[in-house]
Motif scaffolding. Structure first.
Motif, PDB file in Angstrom:
ATOM      1  N   UNK A  14       0.811  -1.214   0.000  1.00  0.00           N
ATOM      2  CA  UNK A  14       0.000   0.000   0.000  1.00  0.00           C
ATOM      3  C   UNK A  14       0.847   1.268   0.000  1.00  0.00           C
ATOM      4  N   UNK A  15       2.172   1.134  -0.069  1.00  0.00           N
ATOM      5  CA  UNK A  15       3.087   2.275  -0.120  1.00  0.00           C
ATOM      6  C   UNK A  15       2.836   3.249   1.037  1.00  0.00           C
ATOM      7  N   UNK A  16       3.045   2.770   2.236  1.00  0.00           N
ATOM      8  CA  UNK A  16       2.853   3.557   3.454  1.00  0.00           C
ATOM      9  C   UNK A  16       4.108   4.384   3.722  1.00  0.00           C
ATOM     10  N   UNK A  17       3.903   5.668   3.959  1.00  0.00           N
ATOM     11  CA  UNK A  17       4.992   6.645   4.000  1.00  0.00           C
ATOM     12  C   UNK A  17       5.705   6.663   5.352  1.00  0.00           C
ATOM     13  N   UNK A  18       7.039   6.722   5.282  1.00  0.00           N
ATOM     14  CA  UNK A  18       7.881   6.698   6.476  1.00  0.00           C
ATOM     15  C   UNK A  18       7.775   7.966   7.316  1.00  0.00           C
TER      16      UNK A  18
END
Length: 160
Positions: free
Chosen positions: A77-81
């Protein structure tokens, strides 16, 4: 000779991450998402989630994308750092209380739980630009063709 040892350890670590990664087939992922309670969650269907996962990562759990602001996005889901996980580099809110590398394996329940948190806090799927551009307002039934998924679309479902 010490450099050689460091190289071997680094390559071995990368191989473990790669071996545990997975590119899901569409229907296989749909069933996992349904089983994890995403079908009908906050009024969104498995079709919404499949659409996002496709445009964000191509269903690839090991996908990492680096942003111009220095943050990175992780997993299916491309979860942001900067917001959702800690990569040890980017200053982070770490709202999902997890290490970003935990999002890069085939075990996606933690990814799903974090994605649910994103939707709950944003009160929509608009946190993903790909959802707004490619999924919102579109017929998403094509994503589920042949997958034997029964849609729940109750907008009053607020399970968390």
């Amino acid at each position: 000779m010490q450099a050689w040892g460091t190289l071997v350890v680094t390559l071995a670590t990368l191989m473990v991450v790669t071996v545990d990664a997975k590119i899901y087939e569409r229907c296989e992922l749909a069933k996992k998402l349904e089983k994890a309670g995403l079908n009908g969650f906050k009024g969104y269907t498995v079709g919404d989630w499949l659409c996002v996962a496709h445009y964000e990562s191509g269903f690839d759990t090991s996908f990492v994308d680096h942003n111009p602001d220095g943050s990175s996005e992780y997993g299916i889901f491309q979860l942001n750092s900067a917001w959702w996980c800690n990569n040890g580099v980017t200053p982070t809110q770490n709202l999902c209380h997890m290490n970003c590398n935990d999002l890069l394996n085939r075990h996606i329940l933690d990814d799903i739980m974090c994605a649910k948190r994103v939707v709950s806090l944003h009160k929509s799927m608009k946190a993903w630009d790909s959802w707004s551009r490619h999924c919102s307002g579109h017929d998403l039934s094509e994503w589920l063709k042949g997958c034997d998924i029964h849609l729940k679309t109750d907008p009053h479902n607020t399970d968390w």
